[in-house]
Write a protein that holds these residues in place. Structure first.
Motif, short mmCIF file in Angstrom:
data_model
loop_
_atom_site.label_atom_id
_atom_site.label_comp_id
_atom_site.label_asym_id
_atom_site.label_seq_id
_atom_site.Cartn_x
_atom_site.Cartn_y
_atom_site.Cartn_z
N PRO A 43 0.81 -1.22 0.00
CA PRO A 43 0.00 0.00 0.00
C PRO A 43 0.85 1.27 0.00
CG PRO A 43 -0.96 -1.61 1.48
CD PRO A 43 0.36 -2.17 1.04
N ASP A 44 1.96 1.27 0.71
CA ASP A 44 2.80 2.48 0.74
C ASP A 44 3.41 2.76 -0.62
OD1 ASP A 44 2.26 2.96 3.38
OD2 ASP A 44 4.13 2.09 4.13
N ASP B 116 0.65 4.00 -2.92
CA ASP B 116 0.30 5.40 -2.66
C ASP B 116 1.37 6.34 -3.19
OD1 ASP B 116 -2.05 4.63 -1.47
OD2 ASP B 116 -1.33 4.90 0.59
N ARG B 117 2.64 5.97 -3.04
CA ARG B 117 3.72 6.83 -3.53
C ARG B 117 3.61 7.05 -5.04
NH1 ARG B 117 8.97 5.68 -5.52
NH2 ARG B 117 10.41 7.44 -5.25
N LYS C 87 -2.37 11.98 -8.43
CA LYS C 87 -2.92 12.93 -7.46
C LYS C 87 -2.16 14.25 -7.51
CE LYS C 87 -3.87 13.57 -2.53
NZ LYS C 87 -3.80 12.96 -1.17
N VAL D 212 0.86 6.62 -6.98
CA VAL D 212 -0.37 7.32 -7.34
C VAL D 212 -0.30 8.79 -6.95
CG1 VAL D 212 -2.86 7.46 -6.90
CG2 VAL D 212 -1.79 5.24 -7.32
N HIS D 213 0.26 9.09 -5.79
CA HIS D 213 0.38 10.49 -5.36
C HIS D 213 1.29 11.28 -6.29
CE1 HIS D 213 -0.84 9.72 -0.87
NE2 HIS D 213 -1.80 9.43 -1.74
#
Length: 252
Positions: free
Chosen positions: A106-107, A110-111, A118, A113-114
Motif C-alpha cells: 500500500p505504501d 500510494d507513492r 494525485k 499514485v500520489h
C-alpha cells in the motif's frame, strides 16, 4: 510575453520542454525536487539564448505544499515578468518504479499514485487561479498506458498514467468555458534519467528497444519537448482533450 510553468525541468523531457518553450519566446517558471543543479543548468541554458526563467523547488507528491508554491509562482510572476497569470502549465514531474505485483505494498502504491496522478491533478487545481483564459495545460503521461507491449512490474505506474490521461479529457471539457485547452503527451522509451538513469546503467537494453520501434531508435528528450511546446503554444490552439503518443512507432 507568454509565461509557462514546467514541473520537473531539471533534466530530460521537462528540461527540453522548458528550453523549447523559451525558444518560442515564453518566460519559464520551472521546478525541481532534488536536482537543484540540473534546474539551474536549465535556467542557464535559457538565459544563454536570451530567455528568462526562474527555478522553484516542488515535490509534486506533497499536495500540502501546493498553496505555498502557488504563492511563490505569483511572486515570481510579479517580480520577473510584471504579470499575474501564466499561459501554460506542463505537468511533467514524475518518476518510474518497477514493482512486481506480488511485491506491491500500500505504501508503494500510494507513492506512485500520489506522484503520478494525485499530484498533477491537484497542482492543476491549485494553480487554476493563475491560469489565464485561453491557457494550455499539457500532461506528460506514458505510452505504457496505451501500448500492447506490456512490461511486468509497471501495473501501478501505467494505471496512474492512464488515470491522468482520462482526467485530461474531463478537464478539457470542464475548463473549456474559459478557453483553457488540456492535452496529454504519451512518450515511449526515451533517453532520460527516469528509473535511476536506466539507459545509462543498462545500455544493453537500447538495441532491443530500438528494434521494436518503427523509426529505429529510442526517443530523445527533444523529440518529446518539441511536441509539448507545440501543444502549449499557438500551434496547438485548436487541439484539446487529446492523448498524443510520441514514441516513434514503438511496438508497430
Amino acid at each position: 510575453m507568454r509565461v509557462a510553468i514546467v514541473t520537473g525541468a531539471s533534466s530530460g523531457i521537462g528540461q527540453s520542454a522548458a528550453v523549447q518553450l523559451a525558444a518560442r519566446g515564453a518566460g519559464v517558471v520551472l521546478t525541481y525536487h532534488r536536482n537543484e543543479a540540473g534546474a539551474l543548468d536549465t535556467v542557464a541554458r535559457i538565459e544563454k539564448d536570451g530567455g528568462t526563467a526562474v527555478a522553484l523547488p516542488l515535490d509534486v507528491a506533497d499536495a500540502t505544499a501546493f498553496p505555498a508554491f502557488r504563492d511563490a509562482v505569483a511572486a515570481a510572476l510579479r517580480e520577473r515578468w510584471d504579470r499575474d497569470t501564466v499561459d501554460a502549465l506542463v505537468n511533467n514531474a514524475g518518476f518510474a518504479e518497477a514493482v512486481p505485483f506480488p511485491d506491491m505494498t500500500p505504501d508503494r502504491f500510494d507513492r506512485l499514485v500520489h506522484g503520478l496522478f494525485k499530484g498533477p491533478y491537484f497542482l492543476t487545481q491549485t494553480l487554476l487561479p493563475l491560469l489565464a483564459d485561453g491557457a494550455a495545460v499539457v500532461n506528460v503521461t506514458s505510452n505504457s498506458a496505451l501500448s500492447t507491449q506490456v512490461e511486468p512490474g509497471y501495473s501501478v505506474y501505467a494505471a496512474a498514467k492512464g488515470a491522468l490521461a482520462v482526467a485530461t479529457r474531463y478537464l478539457a471539457k470542464e475548463l473549456s468555458p474559459r478557453g483553457i485547452r488540456v492535452n496529454a503527451v504519451a512518450p515511449g522509451p526515451t533517453r532520460t534519467r527516469l528509473a535511476d538513469d536506466a539507459f545509462e546503467r543498462f545500455p544493453e537494453v537500447i538495441a532491443p528497444i530500438a528494434a521494436r520501434t518503427a523509426l529505429g531508435r529510442v526517443g530523445e528528450p527533444d523529440d518529446i519537448g518539441m511536441v509539448v511546446a507545440m501543444l502549449a503554444g499557438d500551434e496547438g490552439r485548436w487541439i484539446t482533450a487529446q492523448h498524443l503518443e510520441v514514441a516513434g512507432g514503438y511496438g508497430l
